[in-house]
Write a protein that holds these residues in place. Structure first.
Motif, PDB file in Angstrom:
ATOM      1  N   ILE A 156      50.889  32.771 -38.090  1.00  0.00           N
ATOM      2  CA  ILE A 156      49.468  32.525 -37.873  1.00  0.00           C
ATOM      3  C   ILE A 156      49.062  32.862 -36.440  1.00  0.00           C
ATOM      4  O   ILE A 156      48.175  33.674 -36.207  1.00  0.00           O
ATOM      5  CB  ILE A 156      49.111  31.067 -38.217  1.00  0.00           C
ATOM      6  CG1 ILE A 156      49.462  30.772 -39.678  1.00  0.00           C
ATOM      7  CG2 ILE A 156      47.617  30.816 -37.978  1.00  0.00           C
ATOM      8  CD1 ILE A 156      49.224  29.344 -40.102  1.00  0.00           C
ATOM      9  N   ALA A 157      49.718  32.240 -35.465  1.00  0.00           N
ATOM     10  CA  ALA A 157      49.397  32.520 -34.059  1.00  0.00           C
ATOM     11  C   ALA A 157      50.185  33.692 -33.515  1.00  0.00           C
ATOM     12  O   ALA A 157      49.761  34.339 -32.564  1.00  0.00           O
ATOM     13  CB  ALA A 157      49.671  31.288 -33.205  1.00  0.00           C
ATOM     14  N   SER A 158      51.374  33.967 -34.101  1.00  0.00           N
ATOM     15  CA  SER A 158      52.268  35.010 -33.605  1.00  0.00           C
ATOM     16  C   SER A 158      52.544  34.839 -32.117  1.00  0.00           C
ATOM     17  O   SER A 158      52.364  35.757 -31.320  1.00  0.00           O
ATOM     18  CB  SER A 158      51.682  36.406 -33.877  1.00  0.00           C
ATOM     19  OG  SER A 158      52.596  37.410 -33.493  1.00  0.00           O
ATOM     20  N   SER A 159      52.971  33.626 -31.755  1.00  0.00           N
ATOM     21  CA  SER A 159      53.231  33.339 -30.341  1.00  0.00           C
ATOM     22  C   SER A 159      54.473  34.067 -29.848  1.00  0.00           C
ATOM     23  O   SER A 159      55.463  34.199 -30.558  1.00  0.00           O
ATOM     24  CB  SER A 159      53.420  31.834 -30.135  1.00  0.00           C
ATOM     25  OG  SER A 159      52.207  31.150 -30.405  1.00  0.00           O
ATOM     26  N   ALA A 209      56.143  40.473 -33.587  1.00  0.00           N
ATOM     27  CA  ALA A 209      54.845  40.433 -32.912  1.00  0.00           C
ATOM     28  C   ALA A 209      53.723  40.821 -33.868  1.00  0.00           C
ATOM     29  O   ALA A 209      53.856  41.767 -34.643  1.00  0.00           O
ATOM     30  CB  ALA A 209      54.861  41.374 -31.703  1.00  0.00           C
ATOM     31  N   GLY A 210      52.637  40.071 -33.811  1.00  0.00           N
ATOM     32  CA  GLY A 210      51.512  40.321 -34.699  1.00  0.00           C
ATOM     33  C   GLY A 210      51.538  39.460 -35.936  1.00  0.00           C
ATOM     34  O   GLY A 210      50.610  39.496 -36.747  1.00  0.00           O
ATOM     35  N   GLY A 211      52.615  38.670 -36.108  1.00  0.00           N
ATOM     36  CA  GLY A 211      52.723  37.802 -37.275  1.00  0.00           C
ATOM     37  C   GLY A 211      53.260  38.495 -38.506  1.00  0.00           C
ATOM     38  O   GLY A 211      53.306  37.901 -39.586  1.00  0.00           O
ATOM     39  N   LYS A 222      49.381  35.461 -29.785  1.00  0.00           N
ATOM     40  CA  LYS A 222      48.884  36.838 -29.805  1.00  0.00           C
ATOM     41  C   LYS A 222      47.631  36.971 -30.671  1.00  0.00           C
ATOM     42  O   LYS A 222      46.829  37.870 -30.472  1.00  0.00           O
ATOM     43  CB  LYS A 222      49.970  37.776 -30.313  1.00  0.00           C
ATOM     44  CG  LYS A 222      51.251  37.760 -29.475  1.00  0.00           C
ATOM     45  CD  LYS A 222      50.996  38.109 -28.026  1.00  0.00           C
ATOM     46  CE  LYS A 222      52.287  38.121 -27.223  1.00  0.00           C
ATOM     47  NZ  LYS A 222      52.047  38.373 -25.793  1.00  0.00           N
ATOM     48  N   ASN A 223      47.490  36.080 -31.660  1.00  0.00           N
ATOM     49  CA  ASN A 223      46.303  36.086 -32.516  1.00  0.00           C
ATOM     50  C   ASN A 223      45.318  35.024 -32.036  1.00  0.00           C
ATOM     51  O   ASN A 223      45.697  34.059 -31.374  1.00  0.00           O
ATOM     52  CB  ASN A 223      46.689  35.828 -33.969  1.00  0.00           C
ATOM     53  CG  ASN A 223      47.511  36.954 -34.559  1.00  0.00           C
ATOM     54  OD1 ASN A 223      47.350  38.114 -34.184  1.00  0.00           O
ATOM     55  ND2 ASN A 223      48.392  36.627 -35.483  1.00  0.00           N
TER      56      ASN A 223
END
Length: 305
Positions: free
Chosen positions: A187-190, A96-98, A196-197
């Motif tokens: 990048i998105a940290s899905s 989480a958070g990338g 998440k981003n």
């Protein structure tokens, strides 16, 4: 909350206590069995003592054990190694958070020559992701002004490429339909289908897709104005991006390259020469240091010979 404090839960209690005292800007945390706990700072590498003090002396650093590494590995896998096997086979697990935990160990190959597991993990390089709003300000006007343009962001490892690319994705995605091929979840940290981003209000995220599959699928089904992807370089990546460009889609991508000379010597240069990228931005010390047009790069390439 510091970037380090966001990831303390993935480390053993003794390592977590040591890291909790660090207040510096950290881009990497390195665990190596039998070696001192070390971190990467903007200007240098440093060791961390048991009490959380930074030191240049290897002998003073907290000695990492194989138990510390096992604890971290199981934690980043959310105590379900099997569910992360595809990422493990590629040498990393993204949390989480990338943030990305790179894994070092013993490769197990299948009869066909493909890595099917990494066992006896003896080292973990925990790369701290940074969502920095404004990181792409220096290139946003070039990319979005007077019609959408393509750009290649290049630099050495830990130079800030992904941070800039993430912020550019957010900027472009707030104005245009964007397809983000987030192969490593950085990048998105899905998580559970939700980014998440911040990657843009009009951005569609293809998480875990290979760049080849993600790019071709995005062009076919999402009608993006731009495709964003990280760490290109393989021949398959080049072919997929060229097809997207021929289809009229703009590209924002990053790649490893410690200098303009390395960029011009790599297999990505033909994409620049044919016009698939309008600009290239060089990152260093987590900043954009130089922006060149494709015309300038072609001239530099011709002068080499």
């Amino acid at each position: 909350m510091t970037a380090v404090s966001e990831v303390l839960r993935y480390f053993s209690p003794r390592v977590s206590r040591s890291l909790s005292g660090v207040r510096a800007e950290v881009s990497e945390i390195r665990l190596r069995a039998g070696a001192p706990l070390s971190i990467t700072l903007p200007e240098k590498y440093s060791y961390v003592t048991e009490s959380g003090v930074l030191t240049d002396y290897e002998s003073q650093g907290l000695r990492v054990t194989i138990e510390d590494i096992r604890h971290c590995f199981e934690a980043v896998c959310r105590y379900s190694v099997h569910s992360c096997q595809n990422q493990i086979n590629r040498g990393f697990v993204t949390v989480a958070g990338g943030h990305r935990a790179g894994l070092c160990g013993t490769a197990v190959y299948s009869p066909s020559g493909v890595i099917e597991n990494v066992k006896y993990i003896n080292g973990i390089n925990f790369r701290i992701a940074g969502e920095v709003i404004g990181a792409a300000d220096k290139i946003a006007d070039k990319v979005m002004g007077n019609g959408l343009k393509s750009i290649l962001i290049f630099g050495a490892p830990c130079s800030g490429k992904t941070t800039v690319l993430r912020d550019l994705c957010r900027r472009v995605g707030d104005s245009y339909p964007v397809s983000l091929v987030d192969e490593r979840f950085e990048i998105a940290s899905s998580s559970g289908g939700t980014a998440k981003n911040r990657v843009g209000a009009n951005t569609d995220v293809f998480s875990g897709f290979s760049k080849t599959d993600g790019i071709s699928t995005a062009v076919r089904v999402m009608s993006p104005r731009m495709i964003v992807c990280d760490e290109i370089g393989s021949e398959e990546d080049i072919k997929a991006l060229k097809k997207a460009w021929i289809s009229g889609v703009k590209i924002a991508a990053s790649m490893h390259g410690g200098s303009i000379r390395e960029l011009l010597s790599g297999n990505v240069y033909p994409l620049i020469a044919c016009g698939a990228f309008d600009y290239a931005a060089f990152t260093e010390d987590r900043q954009i240091k130089q922006v060149l047009s494709s015309e300038e790069l072609v001239k530099l390439y011709e002068r080499r010979g």
